[in-house]
Design a protein around this motif. Structure first.
Motif: not given
Lengths: 450, 450
Positions: B101-104, B158-159, B161-164, B232-235
């Motif tokens: 686990t790591a926090s965005t 978070a959205e 962050f995930a893309d980066v 976010l999860a679905a993407r």
């Protein structure tokens, strides 16, 4: 001969396929992307009783340049992240120290304090943090900055960063966790300390959610040789990895830094000075030279120019490679690194080509080519004359260059009673002969009570 | 019986001495501060062919409260940092996945992308990132915030962050490093990609200075069950660790999330839904109940109230413990977590005391007390009826509770052909049946050429 029973400390500086820029082209060199090669390196160094493995770091793709001519020939493009590698090494070694580089410029103090505290626990007290600031222009772009963080601001941030991290490591007393199953008392809250730091760069409440590290604090290592770098080190560092070419320079640096300690209430033995050494070991001098020549022959000229650009912060292509180094403009490159390399060129009257060939291996560090006895002589001279407390070994190729050093120079040092045959302690701190820091909150309470 | 040859996936969720809040007081439970206990846990799970070890995280000292009455009895005060622990486990295991686990909310995307990429290399393609946002008020104070980051803003960050992070993982093609010693070509620069991300929260140039991870991307795991969490999860997610009590709820969640995938060009099998399960296994039902009662008896009442405060974001002390749960004000606590716990109380008509006893083990997750056959029946029912693709096992005590599950329930699942006897693949991604993501830059070029 020696220093009142004191002995030389040795670090094993891992860098991809070896410290020579062309090492990756050497037939014996390891690849740079496999854990097994790091494990082999660490086990070799541990069997030889080195104090620590040392990992450098960068947070960008190094050696990028708008003109791609040289780039494709470079290693150092990628590098595994040190904390992950050292944590893996912690599980498969038991005695050697594990020192990793992490930047104060682009990290967060809570996360960094926590990871090093965890590494110290996981390794049973073998963690060290090489505290650096980051000047690479490309790195800044990876962390939201439009341009490099200026030198002075980097060091102000580093000062505060070091205080926050060391304060967080003291979040709990060493005996804060009774874990008493019978009474149901897990933690003794009297021994939990809230840092409540508020400064120019950081606001961090704490406590850190990791028990106090086995070493109290992981060993703090630094490399800066600029004026603010030396001040930061005198206040906070316990090991300095530095680079001096001559005995006189080394002695001056040694005396300068050790002399600063008193102002911070520290004794000279609280800080170990360990310059980098690039050793090319042969059974004869001719063999050593031949080994070095073989590596130099693998160096591509465009890589040499690129190397100078990174070290000096100045692109010299277009200059005559067989002419002298021109006057250099002030740049945002590391000032101490630029001065180190430029001074080398002037002192030895090197052409540009000779300069890049000269730094391709040791990159400004001390370069020794000779027999094991030759190299031991040099290390001994520098050690007994207070130019160094130990050395950080930058093997030209890995693992071959480290094996050469271990099989040749280490026994020679032992014959002279200058290097250990067995670890003295269980922790990195104990082996380096550094004291375990008192918890700052416990100290405040003790002082208030006195 | 089954789902067209599909089998159940299993995660082994490590949490200090066990998932029951009072586990640390149990005579068989491990301590929480020794690498050897993590290693034993991971090896047990690997020998049993679990898909992955899973580590939770927090970035503050949990369960703090101005009134210290309950605090001293709590575990979870400290927690080793997951990336360091998993890197150590990578060196002493060979097949099991390593999910951390790591926090965005409080990490930097470049540093985080780099550490997970390194872990993926070190482990030979076994890394997974549990992407979370952090709502704890105390955590915010450790990262310069005066108050918690609001829910909507956390998810926007978070959205991005995930893309980066996913973009940085694609910085190099899979074959970007010819390392050709003869010609001196180390890297193929045509296969190096600059992300050049500029968004509302981050400006990150790239490339990442780590080769593309063996899995392409470490497996992305998420836990959010709120509306923005599900989107976010679905993407972006490939595994969801979730919590539903009843089959109907689980089926609704499963259908909801799987149904959202199509809009993002994804197929249902690209995302595995793995709810948490808290299993108390006995040779008889009576033995299982006795085991559970033994743990519940170790739970101190002040810990129960404190647990509810953390789960609900509301301090209920002063309320009658044997009365019903009062109406709850809106708080900054995780909205999905509050709803989960409050719904449980209302559905089963629990008093406050019954509620805290109920969540002391599974903390809102699905709790099963019975024989191995009873528990296998429940897991099978939920799996074959599309309420779950697998389960994240939250053993009441560690390592004892995990051993009970492995010795009892795992063979029972195998008898029903619902769980593997050998790993199917080399990587976590292969074992989970997830596809290896195409490099986004290579895809763009391919599409431009078509």
């Amino acid at each position: 001969m020696g220093r009142h029973g004191e002995r030389i400390r040795l670090g094993a500086f891992h860098y991809i396929s070896g410290h020579h820029v062309a090492a990756w082209r050497h037939p014996d060199a390891a690849r740079d992307d496999r854990l097994e090669d790091y494990v082999r390196f660490a086990r070799l160094a541990e069997e030889a009783r080195f104090d620590a493995v040392f990992l450098a770091d960068s947070v960008d793709v190094r050696l990028l340049h708008p003109d791609g001519a040289a780039r494709k020939a470079h290693t150092g493009v990628t590098l595994f992240e040190p904390l992950t590698v050292l944590s893996a090494l912690a599980a498969v070694t038991s005695r050697i120290g594990l020192i990793g580089t992490a930047s104060t410029t682009f990290s967060d103090p809570f996360n960094l304090a926590r990871q090093f505290a965890s590494l110290d626990h996981i390794s049973g007290g073998r963690a060290g943090w090489n505290l650096v600031t980051s000047n690479d222009p490309e790195a800044a772009l990876n962390f939201g900055h439009a341009e490099p963080v200026p030198h002075a601001r980097r060091y102000q941030r580093a000062e505060e960063f070091a205080d926050v991290v060391r304060g967080l490591w003291d979040s709990f007393g060493d005996d804060a966790f009774p874990r008493d199953r019978e009474s149901g008392v897990y933690v003794d809250l009297e021994k939990m300390h809230v840092l409540d730091h508020e400064g120019a760069h950081f606001r961090v409440r704490g406590p850190l959610n990791v028990p106090r590290p086995p070493q109290g604090h992981p060993v703090v290592v630094q490399a800066g040789s600029s004026e603010p770098g030396k001040e930061l080190a005198a206040r906070t560092a316990e090991v300095i990895f530095t680079a001096q070419q001559t005995l006189a320079e080394a002695q001056a640096f040694y005396a300068d830094v050790k002399g600063r300690l008193v102002r911070h209430g520290r004794a000279p033995e609280h800080l170990k000075i360990m310059p980098g050494v690039f050793p090319v070991v042969g059974r004869t001098r001719a063999e050593a030279q031949a080994k070095f020549d073989q590596l130099q022959a693998l160096l591509q000229p465009e890589v040499g120019f690129e190397l100078l650009r990174v070290q000096l912060g100045v692109d010299l292509r277009g200059s005559d490679p067989d002419g002298p180094l021109p006057d250099l403009p002030a740049t945002l490159a590391s000032q101490s690194r630029q001065a180190l390399v430029a001074d080398l060129a002037r002192r030895e009257n090197l052409t540009i080509r000779q300069l890049y060939e000269r730094i391709a291996g040791a990159r400004g560090h001390w370069q020794l080519v000779g027999t094991a006895a030759d190299i031991a002589d040099q290390l001994e001279e520098r050690f007994v004359n207070y130019g160094a407390d130990g050395f950080n070994i930058m093997a030209p190729t890995l693992p071959g260059g480290l094996i050469d050093f271990i099989e040749g120079v280490v026994p020679e040092l032992r014959r002279r009673d200058l290097f250990r045959t067995e670890y003295e302690g269980r922790t990195l701190r104990e082996n380096l002969g550094l004291k375990r820091p008192e918890n700052q909150f416990a100290r405040s309470r003790r002082q208030a009570a006195e």
